[in-house]
Design an enzyme around this catalytic site. Structure first.
Site, short mmCIF file in Angstrom:
data_model
loop_
_atom_site.label_atom_id
_atom_site.label_comp_id
_atom_site.label_asym_id
_atom_site.label_seq_id
_atom_site.Cartn_x
_atom_site.Cartn_y
_atom_site.Cartn_z
N SER A 206 0.87 -0.99 -0.03
CA SER A 206 0.14 0.03 0.13
C SER A 206 1.05 1.06 -0.09
CB SER A 206 -0.93 0.08 1.10
OG SER A 206 -2.01 0.72 1.17
N GLU B 158 -8.96 -4.96 -4.50
CA GLU B 158 -8.26 -3.96 -3.84
C GLU B 158 -9.42 -2.94 -3.01
OE1 GLU B 158 -5.31 -3.80 -3.02
OE2 GLU B 158 -3.98 -4.70 -4.48
N HIS C 108 -7.47 -5.71 -0.28
CA HIS C 108 -6.38 -5.08 -0.31
C HIS C 108 -5.57 -5.61 1.35
CE1 HIS C 108 -3.58 -1.46 -0.79
NE2 HIS C 108 -4.00 -1.18 0.56
#
Length: 516
Positions: free
Chosen positions: A198, A320, A414
């Protein structure tokens, strides 16, 4: 008769001398891994050092205890429930090593945590480096300044030095510490791989485009992030960052920098909160093109071949969008979704948009809105990272798509790959799942760890007993990390090509920032 004296290298134990002084870590665990926690890599960034470049840590004379994590940096996330102490005094790192002697020169893997540059720390149980270290690498993780402490830009600060990217400068300082000290922990300072998820991956993409990072790492692994661009357009410019800083100072009663430096850290932090309801790029203190750490928009630097020409392994997850639903286009109906898409992408591109993100029914529109969110927040920029680096560098490039699901990981959201990368298999909190891992999960973790460690060793993830992973090329083939592990054409290529068609000279439209 000649007498030959052979110098012997002392066995690596729990006491190690760093350039600043001796540290005492944990005894070796059952896998032979030594752990050192809470080692200062910079002076506490408090008082007059608030909003200054990180300074070297003061040396110490006694043996410093290195058995507990240092405090995490102050979190800008509203009501952050993550455990662990937090403080403005937070520039600490951790080392895991199974080396028996200091001269082993094991590959080094340096983890940069995520959290939107607003929250997170190196003390996350999911990112414990012990299991990776047992596979033959030296693992390092560290904290860096976040939110207003890491990224405040202000004209008065510019009179001292270029302001804004203190958190990125912390990352550079941690990497310089590794270069200087890691050999004493059995690591090779000339074989350093940075890896992150990230915002950590986005930091890596930014650092690859920064002249200040040259020579500090030699390979890069980016998980679900690349340039800190996407739905909001490109990385903010220095003028926008300064305007945000000036607005904050006005909100604090037109406070001077001296007054802001004198304000208690917790009070400042409370005055600059962030939540997942908004995009941190346009509503929080985040990296900017400061013309110092970040000379230009990172994607443009890659397009021109001005990045570090080093091996890159990068990819994204199948879902995600899960933490970012607040950034989705309206999806309460197909009509609302199409209207929002027309506003963002233009009437003349709506037909192309609907081929990539169909919206014939309300249900289809909702699914397309979710896919679009994951793509423009994370996926497309990762894909661009692969393409741009391959196109302007001769270094090897490897791409992946993590789409694994199981009762332990019911959605490939994610962040869900992180416990597999470290082998920790901690609860998948981002998707609210506490189902314990099973044998299939453990097997996948071993596979991913092996790929990552192989890449850290040689710049190539392939190795004995692993499914072949081809280098990324114009065929847009990525390694699927899922129930099956195999190389396949990128299943999201049509969507990514549509979004990528809006980049001009590598840069996404700034006007997207104004789309509700």
């Amino acid at each position: 008769m000649h007498t030959f004296i052979t110098a012997t290298v002392a066995e690596l134990g729990r006491q190690v001398r760093t350039r600043a002084g001796l540290v005492l870590g944990h005894q070796r665990d059952a896998s032979g891994v030594l752990t050192f926690k809470g080692i200062p890599y910079a002076a506490p960034p408090i008082g007059p050092l608030r909003w200054r470049a990180p300074q070297p840590p003061a040396p110490w004379n006694d043996v410093r205890d290195a058995t507990t994590f240092g405090a995490g940096c102050l979190s800008a996330l509203e009501n952050d429930q993550r455990p662990g102490a937090r403080s403005e005094d937070c520039l600490y790192l951790n080392v895991w090593t199974a080396a028996k002697q200091a001269d082993e020169k094991r590959p080094v893997m340096v983890w940069i945590h995520g959290g939107g540059f607003q929250f997170g720390s190196s003390a996350n149980p999911a990112t414990d480096g012990g299991l990776l270290a047992a596979k033959g690498v030296v693992v390092v993780s560290f904290n860096y300044r976040l939110g207003i402490f890491g990224f405040l830009a202000h004209p008065d600060l510019d009179l001292e030095a270029q302001s804004g990217n203190y958190g990125l400068q912390d990352q550079l300082a941690a990497l310089r510490w590794v270069k200087t000290n890691i050999a004493d922990f059995g690591g090779d300072p000339d074989n350093v791989t940075v890896f992150g998820n990230s915002a950590g991956a986005m930091a890596i993409g930014i650092l690859m485009a920064s002249p200040l990072a040259h020579g500090l790492f030699h390979k890069a692994i980016g998980e679900s992030g690349a340039f800190w661009d996407g739905r909001h357009g490109p990385l903010q410019g220095v003028e926008e960052a300064r305007m945000r800083g000036l607005a904050f100072a006005r909100q604090q009663g037109n406070a001077s920098i001296a007054a802001l430096r004198a304000t208690p850290a917790e009070q400042l932090n409370a005055a600059a909160p962030w939540s997942f309801r908004t995009n941190p790029v346009v509503t929080a203190f985040t990296p900017s093109v400061d013309h110092y750490v970040v000379p230009d928009v990172p994607a443009l630097r890659f397009l021109r071949g001005e990045q570090m020409h080093i091996p890159l392994l990068a990819g994204w997850n199948a879902a995600e969008e899960v933490p970012f639903v607040s950034q989705s286009l309206p999806d309460q109906s197909a009509q609302a979704f199409r209207a929002a898409a027309e506003e963002m992408f233009g009437k003349d591109r709506l037909a192309d948009f609907l081929k990539a993100y169909p919206a014939d029914t309300d249900a289809q529109a909702k699914a397309s809105a979710a896919a679009l969110t994951g793509d423009y927040v994370v996926g497309e920029q990762c894909w661009q990272w692969l393409r741009l680096h391959r196109g302007s560098s001769l270094a090897p490039v490897y791409g992946y798509l993590f789409n694994y699901t199981s009762p332990y990981t019911p959605v490939a959201s994610h962040v869900t790959e992180v416990p597999f990368v470290f082998g920790t298999l901690t609860p998948q909190q981002v998707i609210g799942c506490a189902t314990p891992p099973a044998e299939a999960d453990r097997a996948l973790a071993q596979t991913i760890m092996s790929y990552w460690v192989n890449f850290a060793r040689h710049g190539d993830p392939n190795g004995a007993g692993l499914s072949s992973w081809p280098a990324y090329d114009e065929k847009d083939v990525v390694q699927i990390l899922g129930t099956a592990i195999e190389a396949r054409p990128n299943p999201q290529a049509v969507r990514f090509r549509f979004l990528g068609s809006f980049r001009e000279n590598g840069i996404l439209p700034m006007r997207w920032r104004d789309v509700p």
